[in-house]
Motif scaffolding. Structure first.
Motif, PDB file in Angstrom:
ATOM      1  N   ALA A   7      14.094   5.397 -32.511  1.00 32.17           N
ATOM      2  CA  ALA A   7      13.307   4.180 -32.299  1.00 32.17           C
ATOM      3  C   ALA A   7      11.868   4.581 -32.018  1.00 32.17           C
ATOM      4  N   ARG A   8      10.908   3.806 -32.566  1.00 33.90           N
ATOM      5  CA  ARG A   8       9.512   4.143 -32.349  1.00 33.90           C
ATOM      6  C   ARG A   8       8.955   3.521 -31.086  1.00 33.90           C
ATOM      7  N   MET A  23      21.537  -6.922 -34.986  1.00 34.01           N
ATOM      8  CA  MET A  23      21.905  -8.151 -35.707  1.00 34.01           C
ATOM      9  C   MET A  23      21.112  -8.279 -37.002  1.00 34.01           C
ATOM     10  N   ILE A  24      19.814  -7.988 -36.935  1.00 33.31           N
ATOM     11  CA  ILE A  24      18.981  -8.061 -38.146  1.00 33.31           C
ATOM     12  C   ILE A  24      19.486  -7.064 -39.189  1.00 33.31           C
ATOM     13  N   ARG A  25      19.799  -5.851 -38.752  1.00 31.46           N
ATOM     14  CA  ARG A  25      20.291  -4.834 -39.683  1.00 31.46           C
ATOM     15  C   ARG A  25      21.631  -5.226 -40.285  1.00 31.46           C
ATOM     16  N   GLY A  26      22.416  -6.004 -39.550  1.00 30.75           N
ATOM     17  CA  GLY A  26      23.717  -6.439 -40.061  1.00 30.75           C
ATOM     18  C   GLY A  26      23.619  -7.617 -41.020  1.00 30.75           C
ATOM     19  N   ILE A  27      22.459  -8.197 -41.127  1.00 31.17           N
ATOM     20  CA  ILE A  27      22.293  -9.370 -42.000  1.00 31.17           C
ATOM     21  C   ILE A  27      21.389  -9.033 -43.181  1.00 31.17           C
ATOM     22  N   ASP A  50      14.520   0.891 -41.924  1.00 28.76           N
ATOM     23  CA  ASP A  50      15.520   1.589 -41.121  1.00 28.76           C
ATOM     24  C   ASP A  50      15.264   1.480 -39.628  1.00 28.76           C
ATOM     25  N   ARG A  51      14.057   1.165 -39.269  1.00 30.82           N
ATOM     26  CA  ARG A  51      13.714   1.136 -37.851  1.00 30.82           C
ATOM     27  C   ARG A  51      12.727   0.013 -37.608  1.00 30.82           C
ATOM     28  N   PHE A  52      12.570  -0.314 -36.358  1.00 31.97           N
ATOM     29  CA  PHE A  52      11.759  -1.472 -35.999  1.00 31.97           C
ATOM     30  C   PHE A  52      10.637  -1.039 -35.076  1.00 31.97           C
TER      31      PHE A  52
END
Lengths: 174, 174
Positions: A7-8, A23-27, A50-52
């Motif tokens: 994570a950054r 949740m965002i990655r799962g959608i 891949d990362r937020f």
């Protein structure tokens, strides 16, 4: 949290932020809402990063109508919905178009070729970056909504959100 | 088209309108986007009606924050998303709160009790009706977007939309 990248942002360290990102990655597919004059219009947009780091990135054509809309009014809403799991996410932010070849290369994923057959050689290819200002999620029909504020600020300043900005609220969902 | 009830509106007679309504019925949960000041916010809302007459109805509390938002600015966006089927619908319209006991009884479905445990006896129970002004759908990642205009007008006037208002457009989706 996506496994292969660290994570950054310190904002990712809160359990609520980790849950939001999971949740965002799962959608993956957001309905992006913009203002078309007075009218609220949305369209599906694939979020493949891949990362937020406080921003969500979407590929677009520079010439797309939604780019005009965002240039006129940068307020953008993103909703991620997965009815089979009852997962729902609302993100509020500001959008802007980035013509940044290095970032475009970094963000490019081959599945995007469905919409951009010329890939990275397409001169009309651009990124629409949404600076996240607020987010909320629901993860079951009877769950409380979880508000997340101060997200972008935390990501940009390196400071975690003020505790008072990371709230859980009931009864504003039906 | 929901089986047990006949369609009320001639707008339902076009194949595109029938497809739109079938997609909405297959998803049920809309993310409703409203303007919270300048910010676009959305929240999941269940659409349980059996037929479509140019309006979509959602149960709400009169005291909910989104009711204030809609009373300040009635522009509402609805997005219906079902990522596993790649079905996406965008609806643009105007929302207003209805305190109509007969319509509330007609629209009530027992699953709503999850959010309104007092059911029809709840004095805070109301309907948020969205008058549909425009709609678009996508039913596969590579599909063209289908625009539907003139929907509400057709439903209200009994006239089908002008042919020029029922258009299919390509390449405004990525």
């Amino acid at each position: 949290m996506a496994a292969p990248h660290p994570a950054r942002s310190p904002a990712d360290d809160t359990p609520e932020a980790a849950k939001l990102w999971a949740m965002i990655r799962g959608i993956d597919v957001a309905m992006m809402t913009t203002l078309d004059g007075d009218q609220l219009r949305s369209r599906p947009m694939w979020c493949l990063q891949d990362r937020f780091d406080g921003r969500l990135y979407f590929f677009t054509r520079r010439s797309a109508h939604k780019v005009e809309e965002v240039e006129r009014d940068s307020h953008v809403g993103l909703s991620f919905a997965r009815p089979d799991k009852q997962d729902y996410v609302s993100v509020s932010g500001r959008g802007r178009v980035l013509i940044d070849p290095q970032l475009i290369r970094e963000m490019w994923r081959e599945p995007m070729r469905t919409w951009f057959p010329k890939g990275l050689d397409d001169p009309d290819l651009a990124l629409l970056a949404v600076e996240v200002e607020a987010a909320e999620y629901w993860d079951s029909p009877s769950s409380a909504m979880v508000h997340l504020y101060g997200y972008a600020k935390a990501a940009l300043t390196g400071q975690p959100p003020h505790p008072g900005e990371n709230r859980k609220l009931d009864f504003d969902r039906a």
